[in-house]
Motif scaffolding. Structure first.
Motif, short mmCIF file in Angstrom:
data_model
loop_
_atom_site.label_atom_id
_atom_site.label_comp_id
_atom_site.label_asym_id
_atom_site.label_seq_id
_atom_site.Cartn_x
_atom_site.Cartn_y
_atom_site.Cartn_z
N PHE A 173 -6.64 -0.72 7.10
CA PHE A 173 -6.09 -0.04 5.93
C PHE A 173 -5.36 1.23 6.37
CE2 PHE A 173 -5.61 1.43 1.72
CZ PHE A 173 -5.99 0.42 0.85
N SER A 198 -1.97 0.58 7.89
CA SER A 198 -0.91 0.35 6.91
C SER A 198 -0.36 1.68 6.38
CB SER A 198 -1.46 -0.48 5.74
OG SER A 198 -1.87 -1.76 6.16
N VAL A 227 0.84 -1.20 0.00
CA VAL A 227 0.00 0.00 0.00
C VAL A 227 0.87 1.25 0.00
CG1 VAL A 227 -1.61 1.32 1.42
CG2 VAL A 227 -1.96 -1.13 1.11
N GLU A 233 -4.65 -9.54 3.87
CA GLU A 233 -5.16 -8.68 2.81
C GLU A 233 -6.69 -8.65 2.82
OE1 GLU A 233 -3.53 -6.74 0.49
OE2 GLU A 233 -1.65 -7.17 1.55
N GLY A 288 -3.39 3.05 -1.53
CA GLY A 288 -3.61 1.65 -1.87
C GLY A 288 -2.60 1.22 -2.92
N ARG A 308 -7.87 -6.54 5.67
CA ARG A 308 -7.69 -5.12 5.37
C ARG A 308 -8.75 -4.63 4.39
NH1 ARG A 308 -1.73 -3.32 3.89
NH2 ARG A 308 -2.12 -4.68 2.10
N SER A 309 -9.20 -5.52 3.51
CA SER A 309 -10.25 -5.16 2.57
C SER A 309 -11.54 -4.76 3.28
CB SER A 309 -10.53 -6.34 1.63
OG SER A 309 -11.64 -6.08 0.80
N ASN A 317 -4.51 -2.65 -1.87
CA ASN A 317 -4.26 -3.96 -1.28
C ASN A 317 -4.32 -4.99 -2.42
OD1 ASN A 317 -6.98 -3.89 -1.84
ND2 ASN A 317 -7.59 -4.94 0.02
#
Length: 399
Positions: free
Chosen positions: A321, A324, A252, A311, A265, A314-315, A267
């Motif tokens: 998110f 990160s 990211v 991942e 982004g 995080r979505s 991801n």
């Protein structure tokens, strides 16, 4: 060589068509959607890559370094928005310094203008960044890739190319007297050669043409957020993490766009259909293909846990998110970002589960198939086009 049909109306297909037309070849472009640059080109980060990450001597290294210059020159010549702003690749801990040093060596090997800077020097470029050291890459830029496509379409129209939207290729076979025949549903087109630039469907088009590609496309969705307008000041340009060499994606990052917005982004999660821009976009056919392919299971063994699971988490989690992003710019919090959109990467995957890490172009009699052209393909489009046009010419010369 008199006539070539190009399948695919993204930036690579249009660039190939323009290169062929400049060489005096008659060109027809088939695009199944009702507008150009409908998928990968129209959903990417609009970054002009420098050629930093790629194995020296590879297609990606050579074509992205040359493409960095040619695509910027093309944009300036044709009035398309572009800005060469540079970027920072930041090491946020001492443990990342060896990998940063390797990147610096690779940049030198590839002829990319870059230098290692201290944390204090990095903050002169990006006051809010957190790092112990960084690599400053001067030739990275931002651009309007759909605008590049629009310019290519104008040039092709002026040059008399036959451009067809809403026209899928439904069947491909050798011509009765040579060349190829392409069925579109309404007619059969006859040409001396075929170029497949179908992106997310490139392996299917190859099989339709009787070619068995050595890799298969597996789609990965990259999801983006953007900073709220009042928080855009946190990022001046482009901020990237040091990539993990064991992983296939860059991680990211934060990118200031031409309009001043800041995208964050992407991801990387498995898309549930080839053009699956949301979790709700599901294709039973596409999922069945993924499930039947040995490469998918071998990839899952390598990355599903914990990387793939992280991942996916995080979505679904703005908090994850944002965390990160905060590794790069600590001032970014969950309240500073809003969902922006997503893209789908056409990633070629080998049966052993390894991702093809270079552009993959295969040929057959009267055919050229571009089977792996994810990032930095948009940056490299004009250079890929030269290579493909050369392959078309060689195919004609060998007959």
């Amino acid at each position: 060589m008199r006539e070539v049909v190009v399948i695919g109306g993204g930036i690579v297909g249009l660039a190939v068509a323009w290169e062929l037309r400049q060489r005096g070849v008659g060109v027809t472009v088939l695009e199944k959607e009702d507008h150009w640059a409908a998928h990968q080109t129209g959903h990417n980060s609009n970054v002009v890559h420098a050629g930093l990450y790629y194995k020296p001597g590879s297609f990606k290294a050579r074509m992205s370094v040359a493409g960095n210059r040619s695509i910027v020159d093309f944009a300036k010549e044709h009035g398309v928005g572009v800005e060469v702003c540079g970027k920072l690749v930041v090491a946020t801990s001492e443990s990342e310094l060896p990998a940063l040093a390797v990147l610096a060596e690779r940049a030198e090997a590839n002829g990319v203008p870059a230098k290692v800077v201290s944390a204090a020097e990095a903050r002169e470029y990006e006051p809010e960044v957190a790092c112990v050291s960084a690599l400053r890459v001067e030739s990275t830029g931002i651009i309007d890739f759909p605008g590049i496509c629009a310019a290519l379409v104008r040039l092709l129209e002026e040059a008399g190319a036959d451009l067809r939207l809403s026209t899928p290729a439904l069947g491909i076979r050798p011509g009765a007297t040579g060349g190829v025949e392409i069925a579109t549903g309404s007619e059969v087109l006859r040409a001396d050669a075929l170029v497949n630039c179908a992106g997310l469907h490139s392996d299917r088009v190859a099989r339709l043409a009787g070619v068995t590609p050595r890799a298969r496309i597996v789609p990965f969705r990259g999801e983006y957020y953007e900073l709220r307008p009042e928080r855009r000041h946190l990022v001046r340009g482009l901020i990237y993490p040091v990539p993990d060499a064991s992983l296939p994606f860059l991680g990211v990052h934060l990118t200031r766009m031409l309009d001043g917005s800041v995208h964050a982004g992407p991801n990387a999660v498995l898309a549930l259909r080839r053009e699956g821009y949301r979790w709700g976009d599901v294709s039973v056919k596409d999922l069945a293909e993924v499930a039947r392919y040995s490469g998918s299971w071998n990839l899952a063994k390598k990355y599903a846990y914990p990387i793939g699971l992280d991942e996916v988490r995080r979505s679904f989690s703005k908090r994850r998110f944002a965390a990160s992003l905060a590794k790069l710019v600590p001032a970014v919090g969950p309240g500073d970002i809003v969902r922006h959109g997503s893209g789908v990467r056409a990633q070629a995957l080998l049966p052993d589960g390894s991702m093809v890490d270079d552009f993959l172009i295969e040929t057959a009699p009267n055919q050229v198939h571009v089977l792996n052209a994810p990032s930095p393909a948009a940056t490299s489009a004009l250079e890929i086009a030269k290579h493909v046009a050369d392959e078309v010419s060689q195919s004609a010369a060998s007959r």
